[in-house]
Design a protein around this motif. Structure first.
Motif, PDB file in Angstrom:
ATOM      1  N   GLY A 192       0.816  -1.212   0.000  1.00 42.13           N
ATOM      2  CA  GLY A 192       0.000   0.000   0.000  1.00 42.13           C
ATOM      3  C   GLY A 192       0.848   1.259   0.000  1.00 42.13           C
ATOM      4  N   VAL A 193       0.469   2.224  -0.828  1.00 47.71           N
ATOM      5  CA  VAL A 193       1.083   3.553  -0.823  1.00 47.71           C
ATOM      6  C   VAL A 193       0.152   4.459  -0.028  1.00 47.71           C
ATOM      7  CG1 VAL A 193       1.834   5.503  -2.213  1.00 47.71           C
ATOM      8  CG2 VAL A 193       2.174   3.172  -3.059  1.00 47.71           C
ATOM      9  N   ILE A 194       0.682   5.021   1.056  1.00 50.36           N
ATOM     10  CA  ILE A 194      -0.156   5.752   1.997  1.00 50.36           C
ATOM     11  C   ILE A 194       0.307   7.196   2.114  1.00 50.36           C
ATOM     12  CG2 ILE A 194      -1.005   5.815   4.374  1.00 50.36           C
ATOM     13  CD1 ILE A 194      -0.143   2.785   4.464  1.00 50.36           C
ATOM     14  N   GLY A 195      -0.599   8.132   1.887  1.00 51.79           N
ATOM     15  CA  GLY A 195      -0.259   9.542   1.999  1.00 51.79           C
ATOM     16  C   GLY A 195      -1.464  10.399   1.685  1.00 51.79           C
ATOM     17  N   ASP A 239      -1.238  13.318  -0.268  1.00 53.19           N
ATOM     18  CA  ASP A 239      -1.082  13.967  -1.567  1.00 53.19           C
ATOM     19  C   ASP A 239      -1.505  12.958  -2.633  1.00 53.19           C
ATOM     20  OD1 ASP A 239      -0.194  15.018  -3.996  1.00 53.19           O
ATOM     21  OD2 ASP A 239       1.560  15.986  -3.098  1.00 53.19           O
ATOM     22  N   ASP A 240      -2.764  13.061  -3.068  1.00 52.11           N
ATOM     23  CA  ASP A 240      -3.314  12.043  -3.970  1.00 52.11           C
ATOM     24  C   ASP A 240      -2.517  11.914  -5.268  1.00 52.11           C
ATOM     25  OD1 ASP A 240      -5.255  11.515  -2.138  1.00 52.11           O
ATOM     26  OD2 ASP A 240      -6.813  12.702  -3.120  1.00 52.11           O
ATOM     27  N   ALA A 241      -2.128  13.052  -5.845  1.00 48.99           N
ATOM     28  CA  ALA A 241      -1.422  13.020  -7.121  1.00 48.99           C
ATOM     29  C   ALA A 241      -0.072  12.326  -6.974  1.00 48.99           C
ATOM     30  CB  ALA A 241      -1.236  14.439  -7.663  1.00 48.99           C
ATOM     31  N   ARG A 242       0.649  12.684  -5.913  1.00 48.78           N
ATOM     32  CA  ARG A 242       1.963  12.068  -5.706  1.00 48.78           C
ATOM     33  C   ARG A 242       1.819  10.578  -5.398  1.00 48.78           C
ATOM     34  NH1 ARG A 242       6.098  12.054  -0.711  1.00 48.78           N
ATOM     35  NH2 ARG A 242       7.871  11.169  -1.832  1.00 48.78           N
ATOM     36  N   CYS A 243       0.839  10.217  -4.553  1.00 53.90           N
ATOM     37  CA  CYS A 243       0.654   8.808  -4.200  1.00 53.90           C
ATOM     38  C   CYS A 243       0.243   7.983  -5.417  1.00 53.90           C
ATOM     39  CB  CYS A 243      -0.377   8.679  -3.085  1.00 53.90           C
ATOM     40  SG  CYS A 243       0.248   9.198  -1.463  1.00 53.90           S
ATOM     41  N   ALA A 244      -0.543   8.579  -6.310  1.00 52.43           N
ATOM     42  CA  ALA A 244      -0.925   7.870  -7.529  1.00 52.43           C
ATOM     43  C   ALA A 244       0.312   7.593  -8.384  1.00 52.43           C
ATOM     44  CB  ALA A 244      -1.947   8.684  -8.310  1.00 52.43           C
ATOM     45  N   GLN A 254      -3.772   2.158  -2.915  1.00 52.94           N
ATOM     46  CA  GLN A 254      -3.453   3.495  -2.411  1.00 52.94           C
ATOM     47  C   GLN A 254      -4.445   3.868  -1.327  1.00 52.94           C
ATOM     48  OE1 GLN A 254      -3.098   6.577  -5.406  1.00 52.94           O
ATOM     49  NE2 GLN A 254      -3.672   8.201  -3.972  1.00 52.94           N
ATOM     50  N   ALA A 255      -3.988   4.550  -0.295  1.00 56.30           N
ATOM     51  CA  ALA A 255      -4.871   4.947   0.800  1.00 56.30           C
ATOM     52  C   ALA A 255      -4.387   6.242   1.434  1.00 56.30           C
ATOM     53  CB  ALA A 255      -4.945   3.850   1.861  1.00 56.30           C
ATOM     54  N   GLY A 256      -5.306   6.919   2.153  1.00 58.92           N
ATOM     55  CA  GLY A 256      -4.943   8.117   2.893  1.00 58.92           C
ATOM     56  C   GLY A 256      -4.394   7.764   4.256  1.00 58.92           C
ATOM     57  N   THR A 257      -3.987   8.772   5.012  1.00 62.82           N
ATOM     58  CA  THR A 257      -3.326   8.535   6.301  1.00 62.82           C
ATOM     59  C   THR A 257      -4.271   8.567   7.489  1.00 62.82           C
ATOM     60  OG1 THR A 257      -2.846  10.900   6.573  1.00 62.82           O
ATOM     61  CG2 THR A 257      -1.191   9.563   5.424  1.00 62.82           C
ATOM     62  N   GLN A 258      -5.560   8.809   7.268  1.00 63.40           N
ATOM     63  CA  GLN A 258      -6.457   9.041   8.397  1.00 63.40           C
ATOM     64  C   GLN A 258      -6.549   7.865   9.364  1.00 63.40           C
ATOM     65  OE1 GLN A 258      -7.324   8.992   5.212  1.00 63.40           O
ATOM     66  NE2 GLN A 258      -9.166   7.767   4.850  1.00 63.40           N
ATOM     67  N   GLU A 259      -6.290   6.643   8.888  1.00 58.82           N
ATOM     68  CA  GLU A 259      -6.445   5.477   9.756  1.00 58.82           C
ATOM     69  C   GLU A 259      -5.128   4.847  10.182  1.00 58.82           C
ATOM     70  OE1 GLU A 259      -8.937   3.235   7.245  1.00 58.82           O
ATOM     71  OE2 GLU A 259     -10.782   3.921   8.184  1.00 58.82           O
ATOM     72  N   HIS A 302      -5.316   0.652  -6.819  1.00 61.09           N
ATOM     73  CA  HIS A 302      -5.479   1.840  -6.001  1.00 61.09           C
ATOM     74  C   HIS A 302      -6.954   2.236  -5.817  1.00 61.09           C
ATOM     75  CE1 HIS A 302      -5.645   5.866  -4.701  1.00 61.09           C
ATOM     76  NE2 HIS A 302      -6.151   6.215  -5.876  1.00 61.09           N
ATOM     77  N   HIS A 303      -6.846   2.334  -4.195  1.00 62.11           N
ATOM     78  CA  HIS A 303      -8.190   2.781  -3.862  1.00 62.11           C
ATOM     79  C   HIS A 303      -8.121   3.517  -2.546  1.00 62.11           C
ATOM     80  CE1 HIS A 303     -10.082   0.329  -6.984  1.00 62.11           C
ATOM     81  NE2 HIS A 303      -9.184  -0.562  -6.664  1.00 62.11           N
ATOM     82  N   GLU A 304      -8.839   4.626  -2.468  1.00 64.42           N
ATOM     83  CA  GLU A 304      -8.860   5.363  -1.199  1.00 64.42           C
ATOM     84  C   GLU A 304      -9.712   4.624  -0.200  1.00 64.42           C
ATOM     85  OE1 GLU A 304      -7.501   8.005  -0.035  1.00 64.42           O
ATOM     86  OE2 GLU A 304      -6.410   8.687  -1.782  1.00 64.42           O
ATOM     87  N   GLU A 305      -9.259   4.659   1.077  1.00 59.22           N
ATOM     88  CA  GLU A 305     -10.099   4.097   2.143  1.00 59.22           C
ATOM     89  C   GLU A 305     -11.164   5.117   2.498  1.00 59.22           C
ATOM     90  OE1 GLU A 305     -10.048   1.312   3.907  1.00 59.22           O
ATOM     91  OE2 GLU A 305      -8.443   0.352   2.870  1.00 59.22           O
TER      92      GLU A 305
END
Length: 262
Positions: free
Chosen positions: A135-138, A140-145, A165-170, A259-262
């Motif tokens: 998983g790529v976690i961050g 910055d959506d563009a950079r993580c993509a 791909q996921a965000g850092t909230q969790e 890639h998918h956002e949580e």
């Protein structure tokens, strides 16, 4: 304090050009000054160059994204804004053991991921039909993509390897449970189907075991798509910060050689 700064700066091996430029600027300024004010001007020049060098060191040593790699060894790589690995953390005993064998700090994240996938530990597990989730976690959506595309390129030649791909909230919730983000993500999916499952139980399971259990309970098959896509309404069965299980471990098992956002 000066020794700590020096030690931190000396560890930044990936920026020799920055150090060399700063030293050259100081030397050039020293040669040019011939007036009585030379000491003051030289001091100002030195201070300015030091600020550039130390500022660059701070930027280099700050993680702006993480890569979670889960098989049964669970690892997280800290990635700086220059796409270099600055930290390696093992989030279970197997992850600790693997982290101690790796020499990936200061490599680009693609070099590090490829090195890990080609390691004897991971290769042997994959040959036994293990599942690898990266998983790529961050935030910055563009950079993580962009990073995800690089990681997927590394994974193409390796079977049973799935990326997301996921965000850092969790991430903080995952760490409170004593889990890497990748295993926490799988835990949330399984907890929807089996609310009795605990983070402690998940920590000792391989990703293949988790995926097979999810498939068995949902009546489906553990496929690449199910590994790469989070459950739509997944949620943890318990608050790790307030339960006995969650209080057992609130930090990494080891800080190695993230890639998918949580």
């Amino acid at each position: 304090m000066h020794e700590e700064i020096r030690a931190a700066f000396d560890s930044v091996h990936a920026e020799p050009e920055l150090k060399a430029a700063a030293r050259a600027a100081v030397a050039h300024r020293a040669r040019q000054q011939h007036s009585p004010a030379r000491p003051v001007r030289l001091a100002l020049a030195t201070a300015a160059c030091a600020a550039v060098v130390l500022g660059g060191g701070w930027l280099y040593l700050t993680a702006t994204a993480h890569i979670s790699i889960d098989v049964n060894p669970s690892l997280e790589l800290g990635i700086n804004r220059f796409d270099r690995v600055i930290s390696v953390q093992g989030w279970n005993d197997d992850g600790t053991a693997l982290a101690e064998t790796l020499d990936v700090k200061n490599l680009t994240y693609t070099q590090a991921v490829e090195t890990i996938l080609q390691s004897e530990t991971i290769t042997a597990l994959v040959e036994q039909d293990a599942v690898v989730e990266i998983g790529v976690i961050g935030d910055d959506d563009a950079r993580c993509a962009q990073m995800l595309a690089g990681v997927e390129s590394c994974a193409e030649a390796h079977q049973n390897t799935h990326c997301y791909q996921a965000g850092t909230q969790e991430v903080e919730e995952a760490h409170e449970c004593g889990l890497s983000y990748g295993k926490y993500r799988a835990y949330r999916e399984l907890a929807v189907l089996d609310p009795a499952v605990t983070p402690e139980e998940i920590q000792g399971m391989t990703m293949r075991e988790i995926r097979d259990r999810i498939a068995a309970l949902s009546g489906g098959a553990a496929t690449a798509e199910s590994a790469a896509e989070p459950a739509a309404d997944s949620a943890p069965a318990q608050d790790c910060g307030n339960t006995p299980q969650g209080q057992q471990q609130k930090g990494p098992a080891h800080h190695g050689a993230g890639h998918h956002e949580e």
